[in-house]
Design a protein around this motif. Sequence first.
Motif, short mmCIF file in Angstrom:
data_model
loop_
_atom_site.label_atom_id
_atom_site.label_comp_id
_atom_site.label_asym_id
_atom_site.label_seq_id
_atom_site.Cartn_x
_atom_site.Cartn_y
_atom_site.Cartn_z
N ILE A 295 -13.10 -7.30 33.19
CA ILE A 295 -12.66 -5.91 33.08
C ILE A 295 -12.13 -5.40 34.42
O ILE A 295 -11.10 -4.71 34.48
N SER A 296 -12.80 -5.76 35.51
CA SER A 296 -12.33 -5.36 36.84
C SER A 296 -10.97 -5.96 37.14
O SER A 296 -10.09 -5.29 37.72
N HIS A 297 -10.77 -7.22 36.77
CA HIS A 297 -9.47 -7.85 36.98
C HIS A 297 -8.36 -7.10 36.23
O HIS A 297 -7.28 -6.87 36.78
N PHE A 298 -8.64 -6.71 35.00
CA PHE A 298 -7.63 -5.98 34.23
C PHE A 298 -7.31 -4.64 34.88
O PHE A 298 -6.14 -4.26 35.01
N ILE A 299 -8.34 -3.92 35.28
CA ILE A 299 -8.13 -2.60 35.91
C ILE A 299 -7.32 -2.73 37.19
O ILE A 299 -6.45 -1.89 37.48
N ASN A 300 -7.55 -3.80 37.95
CA ASN A 300 -6.86 -3.99 39.23
C ASN A 300 -5.54 -4.73 39.10
O ASN A 300 -4.91 -5.07 40.12
N TYR A 303 -4.00 -9.76 35.86
CA TYR A 303 -4.03 -10.10 34.44
C TYR A 303 -4.23 -11.60 34.20
O TYR A 303 -4.95 -12.00 33.29
N THR A 304 -3.62 -12.42 35.01
CA THR A 304 -3.78 -13.87 34.85
C THR A 304 -5.24 -14.26 35.06
O THR A 304 -5.79 -15.07 34.30
N ALA A 305 -5.87 -13.69 36.08
CA ALA A 305 -7.28 -13.99 36.35
C ALA A 305 -8.17 -13.50 35.22
O ALA A 305 -9.15 -14.17 34.84
#
Length: 455
Positions: A295-300, A303-305
């Motif tokens: 979720i943190s990756h998406f917010i930041n 997207y690939t991660a």
Amino acid sequence: MAPPAPDLQAFFEQMKAEGGIIVEELPKLDLELYIQNYEGRTRFDRLITIGKCCVPLCVEALKAAVHEAKRGDDVSRYKEACYSLRLAAPSEEESKLDEEWIKNKEVSNKRETARLESELRRYKNNLIKESIRMGHEDLGHHLEETGHLKEAAEAYSRMRHDVGTTKHIMDCAQRLISVALQRRDWTSVLSNVGKIGGTQGADDVKVMQPYTKIVQGIGQMGLGKYKEAAQSFLQADSGTPANTFNDIATPNDVAVYGGLLALATMDREDLQNRVLENLAFRSFLEHEPHVRKAISHFINGRYTACLSLLRDHEADYLLDIYLQKHVRHLFSQIRRKCIVQYFVPFSCVTLESLEQAFATDGKPIEPELISMIRDGSLNARINSESKLLVAVISDARLEMQQNALEMANRYTEEAKERLRRVNLISAGLAVQAPKTGGPDEAWFDTEEGPSAGAT
């Protein structure tokens, strides 16, 4: 990984032909530690699901399912586990039916059923409501434990006629929810959750709140209502002891369910405020840190991660009895959201860069982009000659003019309808409501025009 044995391969070909989901990767979960988190009949359901879906864990899970079935009273479950194990690994000792155990268990089950039915008849003759309620409850519990779920639901339903307190109503609803979850009757699950919510007092809210929200979320997810299900899981209070509802789901399950559903249905702001900054749900996320990280990756904007992290745990998700059928659809929604958000800052992007960011298993991304453009989820067009994805910039002035024209047309149609109504009344062609003297009295009470009191 070595290819499966011929018997095992034939078993999974049959499971696939029957519409089952096959997981060939080795999941991250440890089967023994995983199943220890659960209690009750869900343990067998989870073991048999893993055995029929997971190639690496098949034999181990089916053997554990056989042992789990023999600990209970459900003969049909024992036969199912033995039959599946015999197809997958006929040389295993557990695959051979214990005929003596089956015979003894069937006799004892019939004897216990007859005893409980006799007691219930005696209670009905004595006309003692509490005894009748308890008689239905005992009979329903026995029928549930022996695998007669439809009959158990009927017995629990008859408890309602003799309930005397709020606690009895909630107990009855919980029994019916337990059976409905096993039968995958999601409508019944939500119906009985509503009954609990409508009867509980202030003292019961804190105790029952996590249960009702988790069960409600599972029911909504089963019906494909992903946004509502996400909201239910996110509202669950983590203050209740973790092992209270382990016959349904663990805190790890709640974190995965809520996290994936939120990723699939919520925007950045909601994910930040309602998930990561949600103190109650944060306690659940601590059990599954990879969900919080995704979720943190998406917010930041990573997207690939985010997608890579979810793919690493996909095998585990596909082995969950409630989540299994929804994983592929949720992953697709999350992936589409990532592509849309990745494209937002740009007026055009090369297909090559999108391939590098989102391509999986060597599959080209262009067909997926075409599908997204056609269904309206991506406002862009593809320049096949230059291999570019070009944003379609909307004309604000044109949109304003179109909205104005639509509003003018609606106003014209409404004015025509009002004039037609006035003319019908004036011509005496409208059916008048009888005079009551109240606020519903018609304005026009004569053929000549408005009544004297009208202004």
